[in-house]
Design an enzyme around this catalytic site. Structure first.
Site, PDB file in Angstrom:
ATOM      1  N   HIS A  81      15.737   3.989  51.728  1.00  0.00           N
ATOM      2  CA  HIS A  81      15.209   4.523  50.465  1.00  0.00           C
ATOM      3  C   HIS A  81      14.913   3.379  49.507  1.00  0.00           C
ATOM      4  O   HIS A  81      15.714   2.456  49.371  1.00  0.00           O
ATOM      5  CB  HIS A  81      16.227   5.472  49.830  1.00  0.00           C
ATOM      6  CG  HIS A  81      15.642   6.378  48.808  1.00  0.00           C
ATOM      7  ND1 HIS A  81      15.240   5.926  47.560  1.00  0.00           N
ATOM      8  CD2 HIS A  81      15.366   7.710  48.819  1.00  0.00           C
ATOM      9  CE1 HIS A  81      14.751   6.928  46.859  1.00  0.00           C
ATOM     10  NE2 HIS A  81      14.818   8.029  47.603  1.00  0.00           N
ATOM     11  N   GLY A 162      18.204  -4.905  27.415  1.00  0.00           N
ATOM     12  CA  GLY A 162      18.707  -6.032  28.182  1.00  0.00           C
ATOM     13  C   GLY A 162      17.703  -7.164  28.257  1.00  0.00           C
ATOM     14  O   GLY A 162      16.604  -7.085  27.704  1.00  0.00           O
ATOM     15  N   LYS A 165      16.495 -10.667  33.117  1.00  0.00           N
ATOM     16  CA  LYS A 165      17.274 -11.264  34.201  1.00  0.00           C
ATOM     17  C   LYS A 165      18.085 -10.184  34.878  1.00  0.00           C
ATOM     18  O   LYS A 165      18.809  -9.426  34.226  1.00  0.00           O
ATOM     19  CB  LYS A 165      18.209 -12.346  33.639  1.00  0.00           C
ATOM     20  CG  LYS A 165      18.984 -13.108  34.704  1.00  0.00           C
ATOM     21  CD  LYS A 165      19.843 -14.200  34.074  1.00  0.00           C
ATOM     22  CE  LYS A 165      20.605 -14.979  35.144  1.00  0.00           C
ATOM     23  NZ  LYS A 165      21.464 -16.040  34.550  1.00  0.00           N
ATOM     24  N   HIS A 167      20.982  -8.325  37.026  1.00  0.00           N
ATOM     25  CA  HIS A 167      22.405  -8.510  37.260  1.00  0.00           C
ATOM     26  C   HIS A 167      22.547  -9.042  38.676  1.00  0.00           C
ATOM     27  O   HIS A 167      21.925  -8.530  39.608  1.00  0.00           O
ATOM     28  CB  HIS A 167      23.144  -7.187  37.099  1.00  0.00           C
ATOM     29  CG  HIS A 167      24.630  -7.307  37.149  1.00  0.00           C
ATOM     30  ND1 HIS A 167      25.312  -7.493  38.328  1.00  0.00           N
ATOM     31  CD2 HIS A 167      25.574  -7.286  36.153  1.00  0.00           C
ATOM     32  CE1 HIS A 167      26.608  -7.546  38.072  1.00  0.00           C
ATOM     33  NE2 HIS A 167      26.791  -7.436  36.756  1.00  0.00           N
ATOM     34  N   THR A 169      24.557  -8.871  41.102  1.00  0.00           N
ATOM     35  CA  THR A 169      24.924  -7.976  42.207  1.00  0.00           C
ATOM     36  C   THR A 169      24.441  -6.547  42.012  1.00  0.00           C
ATOM     37  O   THR A 169      24.203  -5.839  42.979  1.00  0.00           O
ATOM     38  CB  THR A 169      26.454  -7.950  42.410  1.00  0.00           C
ATOM     39  OG1 THR A 169      27.085  -7.555  41.182  1.00  0.00           O
ATOM     40  CG2 THR A 169      26.969  -9.315  42.846  1.00  0.00           C
ATOM     41  N   ALA A 170      24.289  -6.122  40.758  1.00  0.00           N
ATOM     42  CA  ALA A 170      23.933  -4.723  40.475  1.00  0.00           C
ATOM     43  C   ALA A 170      22.443  -4.517  40.234  1.00  0.00           C
ATOM     44  O   ALA A 170      21.991  -3.381  40.102  1.00  0.00           O
ATOM     45  CB  ALA A 170      24.723  -4.207  39.273  1.00  0.00           C
ATOM     46  N   GLY A 171      21.669  -5.591  40.143  1.00  0.00           N
ATOM     47  CA  GLY A 171      20.223  -5.471  40.005  1.00  0.00           C
ATOM     48  C   GLY A 171      19.798  -4.922  38.663  1.00  0.00           C
ATOM     49  O   GLY A 171      20.128  -5.470  37.606  1.00  0.00           O
TER      50      GLY A 171
END
Length: 297
Positions: A81, A162, A165, A167, A169-171
Site C-alpha cells: 500500500h 512543521g 524535513k 522525521h 523514522t516516522a516520515g
C-alpha cells in the site's frame, strides 16, 4: 453531543505486539469508542475506526500517533500500500451535530500539535487542504517515504505544519477532513499483477474512470490471487455495485474472474441497501425498511 469519526491508518500490519501498542491508547477512553481495527500483512497496514466526542477523539489519536512514531521505522517498512509515514493518514469525518468546518478545525488542531510535539511534518488533505493540489491524498503521498527528502526540497511542498524535513523514522503524515468513504477490494483469480493494474487504471478517476473511485493493484500471494483495491470516496454517486460491475466487465477482457470482495473497516448501511436494491431488483427499498433502523430510533 457532537460526534466525529476518525480513521487513522498506521504502517504496521504484521507485528501483533506493535499493533496492540498502537491500538492501546484508543481503548477504554471516556468519550471515545474503538469500533474496528484491521491489519493486513500484504499491505503492512493497520486501519482503525474510532468514534466519539471531537476533542477526546483528537487527544486519543494524538497519543496513538506518538506510539507509532516511537515503534515504527519507515526505513525498514515494506508493503504493497502507498505510504509515507508511520501514521500515514488520519481523516476526521463529521457524524452528528457538527459540520465539515468543525472537522477541518480538528484536523488543523491535531496537525499543529503533531508537528510541534512530535516533529513530524504534516500535510492537510481533502476538505482540509490549503491548496487545490493537496486535496487528493495520492498526490500528497506521491513519492512515498523514499521520495520525501526530494519532495520536501520543493517549496511547493512545504508542509502545512512543521519544517521541510521528514522525521527520520516516522516520515510525514496526512491529516484531513472528509466525507465517509468505503475501502473496497475485489479479488481476481489471477496472480498477474499487470492485469489488476490495468483494470485499476481503467476504472479510477485519475485515468478517466469513475469520478469517485481511487484504485490500484495488490498482490495476495498466499491466496494465489490479486486485488483491485479501491476507495469509494462518495458511495452515493459511485455505488459499490457499480464499482463491482466495472471491475467484472474489465476483467472479462483478460479472461479473469472475480472470486470475492471485501470491505476494510466500516461501511454505511445506506451503501449496502443500495447494493441489495440493485441486485435483488427491490422497488422503493430504503433504510426505513431495515429492521435495525427501527431498533435505533
Amino acid at each position: 453531543m457532537a460526534i466525529v469519526q476518525c480513521v487513522p491508518n498506521f504502517s504496521e500490519g504484521r507485528d501483533l505486539d506493535k499493533i496492540e501498542k498502537i491500538i492501546n491508547p484508543l481503548r477504554g477512553k471516556e468519550g471515545v469508542k474503538l469500533l474496528n481495527y484491521e491489519a493486513d500483512k500484504n499491505y503492512n497496514r493497520l486501519v482503525v475506526t474510532i468514534i466519539g466526542e471531537p476533542q477526546k477523539v483528537k487527544d486519543a489519536v494524538f497519543e496513538a500517533i506518538g506510539v507509532a512514531k516511537d515503534i515504527i521505522d519507515m526505513n525498514k517498512h515494506k508493503g504493497q500500500h502507498p505510504r509515507f509515514g508511520a501514521t500515514d493518514v488520519c481523516p476526521f469525518i463529521p457524524i452528528k451535530d457538527m459540520d465539515m468546518d468543525d472537522a477541518i478545525k480538528l484536523a488543523n488542531e491535531l496537525g499543529e500539535k503533531v508537528a510541534k510535539e512530535y516533529k513530524i511534518p504534516v500535510f492537510l488533505y481533502e476538505c482540509a487542504a490549503t491548496r487545490g493540489e493537496r486535496e487528493n491524498l495520492a498526490t500528497v503521498r506521491k513519492g512515498e517515504f523514499e521520495g520525501l527528502d526530494k519532495k520536501l526540497e520543493d517549496t511547493n511542498w512545504t508542509p502545512d505544519y512543521g519544517v521541510n524535513k521528514k522525521h527520520k523514522t516516522a516520515g510525514a503524515i496526512a491529516i484531513g477532513a472528509r466525507r465517509p468513504l468505503i475501502a473496497y477490494n475485489i479479488n481476481l483469480d489471477t496472480t498477474n499483477i499487470d492485469i489488476a493494474s490495468k483494470i485499476a487504471k481503467t476504472i479510477r478517476h485519475s485515468n478517466g474512470g469513475y469520478r469517485y473511485i481511487k484504485a490500484g493493484p495488490v498482490e495476495v500471494p498466499e491466496k494465489n490471487m490479486t486485488q483491485v483495491t479501491m476507495n469509494l470516496t462518495d458511495y452515493t454517486k459511485t455505488s459499490m455495485y457499480r464499482a463491482f460491475e466495472a471491475v467484472k466487465m474489465e476483467a472479462k477482457r483478460y479472461g479473469v474472474n472475480i472470486i470475492g470482495s471485501e470491505i476494510v473497516g466500516l461501511c454505511p448501511m445506506e451503501a449496502l441497501v443500495d447494493v441489495a436494491s440493485y441486485y435483488l431488483g427491490l422497488e422503493n427499498f430504503t433504510l426505513d425498511k431495515v429492521l435495525e433502523t427501527s431498533l435505533m430510533e
